[in-house]
Design a protein around this motif. Structure first.
Motif, PDB file in Angstrom:
ATOM      1  N   ASN A 186      -0.375 -23.840 -18.257  1.00 19.82           N
ATOM      2  CA  ASN A 186       0.848 -24.018 -17.475  1.00 19.82           C
ATOM      3  C   ASN A 186       2.038 -24.203 -18.416  1.00 19.82           C
ATOM      4  O   ASN A 186       2.132 -25.206 -19.124  1.00 19.82           O
ATOM      5  N   LEU A 192       7.464 -20.835 -12.807  1.00 26.22           N
ATOM      6  CA  LEU A 192       6.591 -21.969 -12.528  1.00 26.22           C
ATOM      7  C   LEU A 192       7.352 -23.098 -11.838  1.00 26.22           C
ATOM      8  O   LEU A 192       6.823 -23.769 -10.945  1.00 26.22           O
ATOM      9  N   MET A 203      -0.131 -30.922 -12.461  1.00 34.93           N
ATOM     10  CA  MET A 203      -0.647 -30.129 -13.576  1.00 34.93           C
ATOM     11  C   MET A 203      -0.572 -30.907 -14.887  1.00 34.93           C
ATOM     12  O   MET A 203      -1.524 -30.935 -15.659  1.00 34.93           O
ATOM     13  N   LEU A 212       3.203 -29.947 -19.900  1.00 31.88           N
ATOM     14  CA  LEU A 212       3.143 -28.494 -19.815  1.00 31.88           C
ATOM     15  C   LEU A 212       3.622 -27.910 -21.148  1.00 31.88           C
ATOM     16  O   LEU A 212       4.306 -28.584 -21.928  1.00 31.88           O
TER      17      LEU A 212
END
Ligand code: NAP
Length: 254
Positions: A186, A192, A203, A212
């Motif tokens: 990610n 995104l 995430m 990320l």
């Protein structure tokens, strides 16, 4: 220290934003000649202007072979050759199978998978003229390694890219061209961010490095695969995901 890539001719598809823009920026910083490609010309131009270092823009849809050929032609005209194709353009609408219109499946496969084939095929005559030809695909952990609701088409396209790569690398080896793929986890991009704050924070919590990635993380992996030092690596994948695919359970992250 990698052998400088300065002066090399590079195409990055999907470079008006996100990961492609990060890849283009990493190569341009090393004084490579970069063609920034996306469908929206104004956005590609804005991206190229921001990247600077001689980067220039071109409008092409990777799902259209004639436009891919025009893209390769532009690199030849502007840079006098082509050494590196970063086939990065991709889309990831999120729709569960039950609700997915078949046309959405075609769009995702047509862009992410067929787009790779068309880009490589169109650039092949120019890449054959390089003494260090490189193809670098942006795949994903989603599909090749993991699954996520709503991304059956996307996962299929990203796994398909690796199937394509494993034959393409053999076919192109006779021309001294390597074909490899980077599998991002990610990575913070405009695309995104559109998935919302909840998605991003969940995430981040599931990644061992607890954050990320940034687009330059993918650019740096692509730069390595494009380097002289990576000349003997072909048909391989590099996962760049902060360790995301590794925990067996939530307990492993405590
Ligand atoms: P993004 O921010 O949405 O940017 C996508 C780029 O691709 C834009 O420049 C877009 O410009 C271009 N594009 C889309 N369709 C195109 C087409 N048919 N022809 C030419 N250009 C096209 O996406 P991203 O997050 O940077 O993702 C880039 C790649 O990384 C994709 O292959 C994606 O699957 C992969 N990836 C991303 C992540 C992540 O976390 N972000 C993770 C794993 C893999 P136009 O719309 O103007 O054409």
């Amino acid at each position: 220290m990698l052998t400088p890539i300065s002066g090399r001719s590079v195409i990055v598809t999907g470079a008006s934003k996100g990961i492609g823009k990060g890849i283009a920026r990493v190569f341009a910083r090393q004084a490579a000649k970069v063609l920034v490609v996306s469908r929206n010309l104004a956005e590609a131009e804005a991206s190229a202007a921001e990247i600077g270092n001689g980067a220039s823009a071109f409008s092409a849809d990777v799902g259209d072979f004639d436009q891919c050929r025009a893209m390769a032609e532009a690199a030849l005209e502007r840079h006098g050759g082509l050494d590196v194709l970063c086939a990065n353009a991709g889309v990831y609408p999120q729709t569960v199978i039950e609700e997915m219109d078949p046309s959405e499946w075609d769009l995702v496969l047509g862009t992410n998978l067929k787009g790779n084939f068309l880009s490589v095929k169109a650039c092949l005559p120019a890449l054959k003229g390089s003494d260090q030809g490189r193809v670098i695909l942006t795949s994903s952990i989603t599909g090749p390694v993991t699954g996520f609701p709503g991304w059956s088409h996307y996962g299929a396209s990203k796994s398909g890219q690796l199937g394509f790569m494993r034959t393409a690398c053999i076919e192109l080896a006779r021309h001294g061209i390597t074909v490899n793929a980077v599998l991002p986890g990610n990575i913070i991009t405009e695309g995104l961010e559109g998935l919302g704050e909840d998605y991003l924070s969940t995430m981040a919590a599931s990644i061992p490095l607890k954050k990320l990635g940034v687009v330059e993380d993918i650019g740096n992996a692509a730069l390595f695969l494009a380097s002289k030092e990576a000349a003997y690596i072909t048909g391989q994948t590099i996962i760049v995901d902060g360790g995301q695919i590794l925990p067996e359970s939530l307990e492993a992250l405590e």
